[in-house]
Scaffold this motif. Sequence first.
Motif, PDB file in Angstrom:
ATOM      1  N   ASN A  91      -6.487   3.000 -10.601  1.00 53.87           N
ATOM      2  CA  ASN A  91      -5.624   3.192  -9.441  1.00 53.87           C
ATOM      3  C   ASN A  91      -6.267   2.666  -8.164  1.00 53.87           C
ATOM      4  OD1 ASN A  91      -5.137   5.334  -7.026  1.00 53.87           O
ATOM      5  ND2 ASN A  91      -3.239   4.757  -8.000  1.00 53.87           N
ATOM      6  N   LYS A  92      -7.573   2.979  -8.003  1.00 52.14           N
ATOM      7  CA  LYS A  92      -8.263   2.508  -6.814  1.00 52.14           C
ATOM      8  C   LYS A  92      -8.372   0.992  -6.835  1.00 52.14           C
ATOM      9  CE  LYS A  92     -10.923   6.715  -5.904  1.00 52.14           C
ATOM     10  NZ  LYS A  92     -12.267   7.303  -5.756  1.00 52.14           N
ATOM     11  N   GLN A 101      -5.012  -0.664  -5.697  1.00 52.15           N
ATOM     12  CA  GLN A 101      -4.839  -0.466  -4.261  1.00 52.15           C
ATOM     13  C   GLN A 101      -5.845  -1.301  -3.475  1.00 52.15           C
ATOM     14  OE1 GLN A 101      -2.306   1.019  -3.115  1.00 52.15           O
ATOM     15  NE2 GLN A 101      -1.610   2.443  -4.693  1.00 52.15           N
ATOM     16  N   GLU A 120      -0.088   2.764 -12.969  1.00 46.40           N
ATOM     17  CA  GLU A 120      -0.910   3.219 -11.843  1.00 46.40           C
ATOM     18  C   GLU A 120      -0.097   3.594 -10.601  1.00 46.40           C
ATOM     19  OE1 GLU A 120      -3.897   3.865 -12.370  1.00 46.40           O
ATOM     20  OE2 GLU A 120      -4.150   2.819 -14.279  1.00 46.40           O
ATOM     21  N   LEU A 121       1.064   3.023 -10.455  1.00 50.53           N
ATOM     22  CA  LEU A 121       1.909   3.376  -9.308  1.00 50.53           C
ATOM     23  C   LEU A 121       2.905   4.432  -9.744  1.00 50.53           C
ATOM     24  CD1 LEU A 121       2.545  -0.218  -7.884  1.00 50.53           C
ATOM     25  CD2 LEU A 121       0.690   1.380  -7.333  1.00 50.53           C
ATOM     26  N   SER A 164       3.295   7.598  -8.396  1.00 49.25           N
ATOM     27  CA  SER A 164       3.697   8.592  -7.395  1.00 49.25           C
ATOM     28  C   SER A 164       4.291   7.863  -6.210  1.00 49.25           C
ATOM     29  CB  SER A 164       2.501   9.436  -6.936  1.00 49.25           C
ATOM     30  OG  SER A 164       1.649   8.669  -6.091  1.00 49.25           O
ATOM     31  N   GLN A 197       3.464   8.176  -3.094  1.00 50.62           N
ATOM     32  CA  GLN A 197       2.399   7.726  -2.203  1.00 50.62           C
ATOM     33  C   GLN A 197       1.764   6.434  -2.699  1.00 50.62           C
ATOM     34  OE1 GLN A 197       2.802  10.809  -3.261  1.00 50.62           O
ATOM     35  NE2 GLN A 197       2.792  12.179  -1.479  1.00 50.62           N
ATOM     36  N   GLN A 198       1.531   6.353  -4.006  1.00 53.07           N
ATOM     37  CA  GLN A 198       0.916   5.152  -4.565  1.00 53.07           C
ATOM     38  C   GLN A 198       1.843   3.947  -4.433  1.00 53.07           C
ATOM     39  OE1 GLN A 198       0.173   6.777  -8.393  1.00 53.07           O
ATOM     40  NE2 GLN A 198      -1.680   7.858  -7.756  1.00 53.07           N
ATOM     41  N   LYS A 199       3.123   4.158  -4.704  1.00 53.58           N
ATOM     42  CA  LYS A 199       4.085   3.054  -4.589  1.00 53.58           C
ATOM     43  C   LYS A 199       4.170   2.557  -3.156  1.00 53.58           C
ATOM     44  CE  LYS A 199       7.067   4.507  -8.438  1.00 53.58           C
ATOM     45  NZ  LYS A 199       8.398   5.037  -8.821  1.00 53.58           N
ATOM     46  N   THR A 255       2.099   2.888  -0.627  1.00 52.33           N
ATOM     47  CA  THR A 255       0.851   2.287  -0.152  1.00 52.33           C
ATOM     48  C   THR A 255       0.701   0.862  -0.658  1.00 52.33           C
ATOM     49  OG1 THR A 255      -0.243   4.451  -0.101  1.00 52.33           O
ATOM     50  CG2 THR A 255      -1.665   2.512  -0.144  1.00 52.33           C
ATOM     51  N   PHE A 256       0.852   0.689  -1.954  1.00 52.31           N
ATOM     52  CA  PHE A 256       0.657  -0.627  -2.564  1.00 52.31           C
ATOM     53  C   PHE A 256       1.655  -1.644  -2.030  1.00 52.31           C
ATOM     54  CE2 PHE A 256       1.561  -3.710  -5.994  1.00 52.31           C
ATOM     55  CZ  PHE A 256       0.289  -4.255  -6.164  1.00 52.31           C
ATOM     56  N   VAL A 294      -3.708   5.616  -0.076  1.00 53.43           N
ATOM     57  CA  VAL A 294      -2.956   6.666  -0.763  1.00 53.43           C
ATOM     58  C   VAL A 294      -3.294   8.035  -0.194  1.00 53.43           C
ATOM     59  CG1 VAL A 294      -2.590   7.820  -2.982  1.00 53.43           C
ATOM     60  CG2 VAL A 294      -2.777   5.319  -2.896  1.00 53.43           C
TER      61      VAL A 294
END
Length: 229
Positions: A2-3, A6, A40-41, A43, A45-47, A49-50, A148
Amino acid sequence: MNKDIQKIAADFLLALKMQQQPDNHLAKISALPRHILFQELDSEQQKKTFWINCYNAFFLHLRRNKRVDKPAIYREKLCRIAGQTFSLDEIEHGILRRYRAKLAFGYLPNLFVPKIIRQLAVKRIDARIHFALNCGAISCPPIAFYSVEKLDQQLDWASESFLKNETNILPEKQEIHFSRLGYWYLGDFGGRKGIRQMVQHYLGVDTNSYRIVFKDYNWDEDLNNFAEA
């Protein structure tokens, strides 16, 4: 991982801020396995942010390095991510705005979006993204690097900062002069009532009875508008 995904997007954007050649970053983001976008995307927040970081990076790259002009820069599938080509419109209106029709003020869905866009889209539209996406114009919000872990705080900061700079409140006329973004994406903001609530939340001014006037948008180009760290 995930990191990593991002970081790839953020490093791509950083290279453009530093006016470095982004070829290595383009290769990395293109070579990501497609399943990583789903794995990995996973959530909101993850979506957000990316895709915010990707949008801002690709816009700068396409405009500054490739000299792609409007409207092609938005419409053409020129952003290669995880082996898939996306247009900037698909990233903004398809993924980040949950496949809203581009010219429907945020009230109607686009019924003809590819399956992958539906699968990658956020579940709920967050109007604050309009204060994070930059399309190279003077009236656009500045570019920031989103993470994130701090996304909500950063989007709140971006919203408050943009509203302080771009909103004029005229008590004598009972008017709010608001960015044209509010007109173009009125449904995203929850209509005029939602705009008044947003102004009250971020600026601390009770504008419940105020009339909203949408300002003209300054389309003069500014490709170096980065927020202060």
